[in-house]
Write a protein that holds these residues in place. Structure first.
Motif, PDB file in Angstrom:
ATOM      1  N   VAL A 263       0.848  -1.187   0.000  1.00 42.21           N
ATOM      2  CA  VAL A 263       0.000   0.000   0.000  1.00 42.21           C
ATOM      3  C   VAL A 263       0.883   1.236   0.000  1.00 42.21           C
ATOM      4  CG1 VAL A 263      -1.829   1.262   1.190  1.00 42.21           C
ATOM      5  CG2 VAL A 263      -1.787  -1.233   1.268  1.00 42.21           C
ATOM      6  N   GLU A 264       0.613   2.170  -0.921  1.00 34.64           N
ATOM      7  CA  GLU A 264       1.361   3.414  -0.960  1.00 34.64           C
ATOM      8  C   GLU A 264       0.769   4.414   0.027  1.00 34.64           C
ATOM      9  OE1 GLU A 264       1.541   4.886  -4.917  1.00 34.64           O
ATOM     10  OE2 GLU A 264       2.979   3.378  -5.576  1.00 34.64           O
ATOM     11  N   GLU A 265       1.631   5.140   0.684  1.00 37.42           N
ATOM     12  CA  GLU A 265       1.202   6.104   1.695  1.00 37.42           C
ATOM     13  C   GLU A 265       0.267   7.155   1.085  1.00 37.42           C
ATOM     14  OE1 GLU A 265       3.257   9.074   5.028  1.00 37.42           O
ATOM     15  OE2 GLU A 265       4.490   7.901   3.651  1.00 37.42           O
ATOM     16  N   GLY A 266      -0.847   7.384   1.766  1.00 38.28           N
ATOM     17  CA  GLY A 266      -1.796   8.394   1.329  1.00 38.28           C
ATOM     18  C   GLY A 266      -2.754   7.944   0.248  1.00 38.28           C
ATOM     19  N   LYS A 267      -2.775   6.645  -0.082  1.00 35.80           N
ATOM     20  CA  LYS A 267      -3.674   6.112  -1.106  1.00 35.80           C
ATOM     21  C   LYS A 267      -4.434   4.913  -0.553  1.00 35.80           C
ATOM     22  CE  LYS A 267      -0.903   7.636  -5.053  1.00 35.80           C
ATOM     23  NZ  LYS A 267      -0.228   7.216  -6.312  1.00 35.80           N
ATOM     24  N   PRO A 268      -5.385   5.146   0.365  1.00 30.94           N
ATOM     25  CA  PRO A 268      -6.083   4.026   1.015  1.00 30.94           C
ATOM     26  C   PRO A 268      -6.992   3.240   0.088  1.00 30.94           C
ATOM     27  CG  PRO A 268      -7.096   6.111   1.605  1.00 30.94           C
ATOM     28  CD  PRO A 268      -5.845   6.455   0.864  1.00 30.94           C
ATOM     29  N   ALA A 269      -7.360   3.795  -1.068  1.00 27.94           N
ATOM     30  CA  ALA A 269      -8.288   3.110  -1.976  1.00 27.94           C
ATOM     31  C   ALA A 269      -7.558   2.327  -3.063  1.00 27.94           C
ATOM     32  CB  ALA A 269      -9.242   4.109  -2.603  1.00 27.94           C
ATOM     33  N   ALA A 270      -6.265   2.123  -2.892  1.00 22.35           N
ATOM     34  CA  ALA A 270      -5.508   1.391  -3.907  1.00 22.35           C
ATOM     35  C   ALA A 270      -4.354   0.643  -3.261  1.00 22.35           C
ATOM     36  CB  ALA A 270      -4.973   2.351  -4.971  1.00 22.35           C
ATOM     37  N   CYS A 271      -3.979  -0.460  -3.874  1.00 20.27           N
ATOM     38  CA  CYS A 271      -2.812  -1.216  -3.418  1.00 20.27           C
ATOM     39  C   CYS A 271      -2.289  -2.050  -4.578  1.00 20.27           C
ATOM     40  CB  CYS A 271      -3.153  -2.096  -2.220  1.00 20.27           C
ATOM     41  SG  CYS A 271      -4.339  -3.403  -2.575  1.00 20.27           S
ATOM     42  N   PHE A 272      -1.126  -2.636  -4.363  1.00 21.23           N
ATOM     43  CA  PHE A 272      -0.525  -3.497  -5.371  1.00 21.23           C
ATOM     44  C   PHE A 272      -0.340  -4.894  -4.795  1.00 21.23           C
ATOM     45  CE2 PHE A 272       1.088   0.708  -6.609  1.00 21.23           C
ATOM     46  CZ  PHE A 272       0.793   0.714  -7.961  1.00 21.23           C
ATOM     47  N   VAL A 273      -0.486  -5.898  -5.642  1.00 18.01           N
ATOM     48  CA  VAL A 273       0.027  -7.226  -5.340  1.00 18.01           C
ATOM     49  C   VAL A 273       1.472  -7.223  -5.827  1.00 18.01           C
ATOM     50  CG1 VAL A 273      -0.168  -9.694  -5.764  1.00 18.01           C
ATOM     51  CG2 VAL A 273      -2.227  -8.293  -5.587  1.00 18.01           C
ATOM     52  N   ALA A 274       2.400  -7.563  -4.941  1.00 18.66           N
ATOM     53  CA  ALA A 274       3.816  -7.456  -5.284  1.00 18.66           C
ATOM     54  C   ALA A 274       4.546  -8.741  -4.929  1.00 18.66           C
ATOM     55  CB  ALA A 274       4.458  -6.276  -4.558  1.00 18.66           C
ATOM     56  N   LEU A 275       5.628  -8.989  -5.652  1.00 19.49           N
ATOM     57  CA  LEU A 275       6.536 -10.093  -5.359  1.00 19.49           C
ATOM     58  C   LEU A 275       7.841  -9.501  -4.863  1.00 19.49           C
ATOM     59  CD1 LEU A 275       5.923 -12.318  -8.510  1.00 19.49           C
ATOM     60  CD2 LEU A 275       4.963 -12.623  -6.228  1.00 19.49           C
ATOM     61  N   GLU A 276       8.369 -10.054  -3.774  1.00 20.50           N
ATOM     62  CA  GLU A 276       9.600  -9.530  -3.177  1.00 20.50           C
ATOM     63  C   GLU A 276      10.667 -10.609  -3.136  1.00 20.50           C
ATOM     64  OE1 GLU A 276      12.612  -9.007  -0.206  1.00 20.50           O
ATOM     65  OE2 GLU A 276      10.864 -10.278   0.189  1.00 20.50           O
ATOM     66  N   LYS A 277      11.886 -10.218  -3.527  1.00 20.81           N
ATOM     67  CA  LYS A 277      13.030 -11.116  -3.454  1.00 20.81           C
ATOM     68  C   LYS A 277      14.278 -10.296  -3.214  1.00 20.81           C
ATOM     69  CE  LYS A 277      15.618 -14.635  -6.045  1.00 20.81           C
ATOM     70  NZ  LYS A 277      15.735 -15.357  -7.341  1.00 20.81           N
ATOM     71  N   GLU A 278      14.989 -10.593  -2.144  1.00 21.43           N
ATOM     72  CA  GLU A 278      16.259  -9.935  -1.820  1.00 21.43           C
ATOM     73  C   GLU A 278      16.148  -8.414  -1.846  1.00 21.43           C
ATOM     74  OE1 GLU A 278      18.987 -11.600  -4.602  1.00 21.43           O
ATOM     75  OE2 GLU A 278      19.041 -13.558  -3.620  1.00 21.43           O
ATOM     76  N   GLY A 279      15.054  -7.899  -1.259  1.00 26.90           N
ATOM     77  CA  GLY A 279      14.889  -6.460  -1.145  1.00 26.90           C
ATOM     78  C   GLY A 279      14.403  -5.770  -2.399  1.00 26.90           C
ATOM     79  N   LYS A 280      14.058  -6.524  -3.441  1.00 30.24           N
ATOM     80  CA  LYS A 280      13.529  -5.952  -4.685  1.00 30.24           C
ATOM     81  C   LYS A 280      12.054  -6.316  -4.821  1.00 30.24           C
ATOM     82  CE  LYS A 280      17.113  -4.031  -6.863  1.00 30.24           C
ATOM     83  NZ  LYS A 280      17.105  -2.677  -7.437  1.00 30.24           N
ATOM     84  N   LEU A 281      11.250  -5.323  -5.234  1.00 35.54           N
ATOM     85  CA  LEU A 281       9.813  -5.513  -5.401  1.00 35.54           C
ATOM     86  C   LEU A 281       9.433  -5.491  -6.869  1.00 35.54           C
ATOM     87  CD1 LEU A 281       8.227  -3.217  -2.671  1.00 35.54           C
ATOM     88  CD2 LEU A 281       8.245  -5.705  -2.700  1.00 35.54           C
ATOM     89  N   LEU A 282       8.533  -6.400  -7.244  1.00 36.41           N
ATOM     90  CA  LEU A 282       7.965  -6.412  -8.581  1.00 36.41           C
ATOM     91  C   LEU A 282       6.446  -6.381  -8.434  1.00 36.41           C
ATOM     92  CD1 LEU A 282       8.251  -6.787 -11.671  1.00 36.41           C
ATOM     93  CD2 LEU A 282       8.090  -9.258 -11.280  1.00 36.41           C
ATOM     94  N   ASN A 283       5.842  -5.251  -8.790  1.00 35.33           N
ATOM     95  CA  ASN A 283       4.381  -5.135  -8.716  1.00 35.33           C
ATOM     96  C   ASN A 283       3.753  -5.834  -9.915  1.00 35.33           C
ATOM     97  OD1 ASN A 283       4.821  -3.620  -6.468  1.00 35.33           O
ATOM     98  ND2 ASN A 283       4.140  -1.693  -7.328  1.00 35.33           N
ATOM     99  N   THR A 284       2.807  -6.717  -9.646  1.00 30.25           N
ATOM    100  CA  THR A 284       2.208  -7.496 -10.731  1.00 30.25           C
ATOM    101  C   THR A 284       0.755  -7.122 -10.997  1.00 30.25           C
ATOM    102  OG1 THR A 284       1.538  -9.264  -9.218  1.00 30.25           O
ATOM    103  CG2 THR A 284       3.722  -9.448 -10.231  1.00 30.25           C
ATOM    104  N   VAL A 285       0.035  -6.670  -9.960  1.00 30.78           N
ATOM    105  CA  VAL A 285      -1.385  -6.352 -10.102  1.00 30.78           C
ATOM    106  C   VAL A 285      -1.694  -5.102  -9.285  1.00 30.78           C
ATOM    107  CG1 VAL A 285      -3.759  -7.154  -9.721  1.00 30.78           C
ATOM    108  CG2 VAL A 285      -1.995  -8.785 -10.377  1.00 30.78           C
ATOM    109  N   GLU A 286      -2.482  -4.200  -9.855  1.00 34.34           N
ATOM    110  CA  GLU A 286      -3.005  -3.050  -9.130  1.00 34.34           C
ATOM    111  C   GLU A 286      -4.468  -3.336  -8.800  1.00 34.34           C
ATOM    112  OE1 GLU A 286      -3.241   1.775  -9.715  1.00 34.34           O
ATOM    113  OE2 GLU A 286      -3.860   0.488 -11.367  1.00 34.34           O
ATOM    114  N   ILE A 287      -4.828  -3.193  -7.525  1.00 35.92           N
ATOM    115  CA  ILE A 287      -6.211  -3.378  -7.096  1.00 35.92           C
ATOM    116  C   ILE A 287      -6.663  -2.073  -6.455  1.00 35.92           C
ATOM    117  CG2 ILE A 287      -7.814  -4.730  -5.687  1.00 35.92           C
ATOM    118  CD1 ILE A 287      -5.835  -7.020  -5.769  1.00 35.92           C
ATOM    119  N   LYS A 288      -7.769  -1.521  -6.936  1.00 34.37           N
ATOM    120  CA  LYS A 288      -8.212  -0.236  -6.409  1.00 34.37           C
ATOM    121  C   LYS A 288      -9.727  -0.128  -6.484  1.00 34.37           C
ATOM    122  CE  LYS A 288      -7.566   2.324 -10.758  1.00 34.37           C
ATOM    123  NZ  LYS A 288      -6.868   3.472 -11.402  1.00 34.37           N
ATOM    124  N   VAL A 289     -10.239   0.875  -5.752  1.00 31.38           N
ATOM    125  CA  VAL A 289     -11.662   1.196  -5.786  1.00 31.38           C
ATOM    126  C   VAL A 289     -11.797   2.590  -6.361  1.00 31.38           C
ATOM    127  CG1 VAL A 289     -13.745   1.547  -4.437  1.00 31.38           C
ATOM    128  CG2 VAL A 289     -12.154  -0.285  -3.815  1.00 31.38           C
TER     129      VAL A 289
END
Length: 248
Positions: free
Chosen positions: A211-237
């Motif tokens: 979840v990004e700060e200040g954006k309660p109506a949106a989030c990402f599904v993310a994959l994390e490996k060794e401190g690196k993030l890969l956002n794969t899906v955006e889910i929002k209202v």
């Protein structure tokens, strides 16, 4: 257009009523085009900068054979991302360079620095670069895999009461583990609408909700490996509707 499994961003809308059948969201791409492509030694130089503090502009400087070409583009760039994670350069010819840039919704846009038929330098936006170029930038150079910041944290569950349109309800996104470790289900819900999708989890990765700060109506599904993030899906209202955007 990009071939499966890297998809162009697609939006699914869910207004009301439950739907529980999983939809697959693949991640990795192992096609021969990306594996076979190798960049070449450049005959010139490309410099990328971001002169606007709110990251809405990209400036590209192309230098070759004593000529100089500079061009700026307006673009909503990914925020809370280190500058080194915002772009990648891929030279496919000594006088041809593709610039991949990470957009705010974590999809990519490409620009092309090249020489026209009269020998003049040019910089243009391109819809889709050659397959080997974007696969090299995104799969091998890691464009879209951003450094996990101190403020960012993957969660198994996100729940926040929000108002969207005339609807006030809990916006819920949850990671559901499965018996097999190579995938999870992602459950999303708002105002009576719900959706479950399947998210592939390659070996060594962890799936979560970001979840990004200040954006309660949106989030990402993310994959994390060794401190690196890969956002794969955006889910929002948005406007009372639950939306799911495949980013890859």
């Amino acid at each position: 257009m990009k071939a499966w499994p890297l998809l162009l961003s697609a939006t699914l809308f869910f207004a009301c009523g439950p739907r529980n059948e999983p939809a697959s969201n693949e991640v990795e791409d192992t096609s021969s085009a990306g594996a076979a492509f190798e960049p070449v030694a450049p005959a010139g130089k490309v410099t990328v900068s971001f002169p606007v503090t709110d990251t809405t502009e990209i400036k590209i400087l192309f230098e070759l054979n004593g000529q100089t070409k500079e061009k700026s583009f307006e673009l909503p760039l990914a925020k809370d991302v280190e500058e080194k994670d915002l772009y990648r350069l891929v030279w496919d010819k000594p006088n041809s360079c593709y610039i991949g840039v990470l957009k705010q919704n974590r999809t990519t846009r490409y620009y092309h620095a090249s020489v026209d038929d009269k020998g003049f330098l040019q910089i243009n936006h391109v819809g889709t670069p050659p397959a080997g170029v974007w696969q090299y930038a995104e799969n091998r150079q890691g464009l879209g895999k951003v450094s996990l910041s101190a403020k960012a944290k993957l969660e198994d569950t996100y729940k926040h009461n929000i108002q969207s349109g005339r609807i006030i309800a809990d916006f819920i996104v949850r990671v559901i583990p499965l018996a097999s470790k190579d995938s999870v289900h992602i459950y999303a819900e708002f105002g009576g609408a719900n959706r479950t999708i399947s998210q592939a989890v390659p070996a060594g990765y962890k799936a979560g909700v970001l979840v990004e700060e200040g954006k309660p109506a949106a989030c990402f599904v993310a994959l994390e490996k060794e401190g690196k993030l890969l956002n794969t899906v955006e889910i929002k209202v948005e406007s009372g509707h639950l939306q799911i955007n495949n980013l890859r």
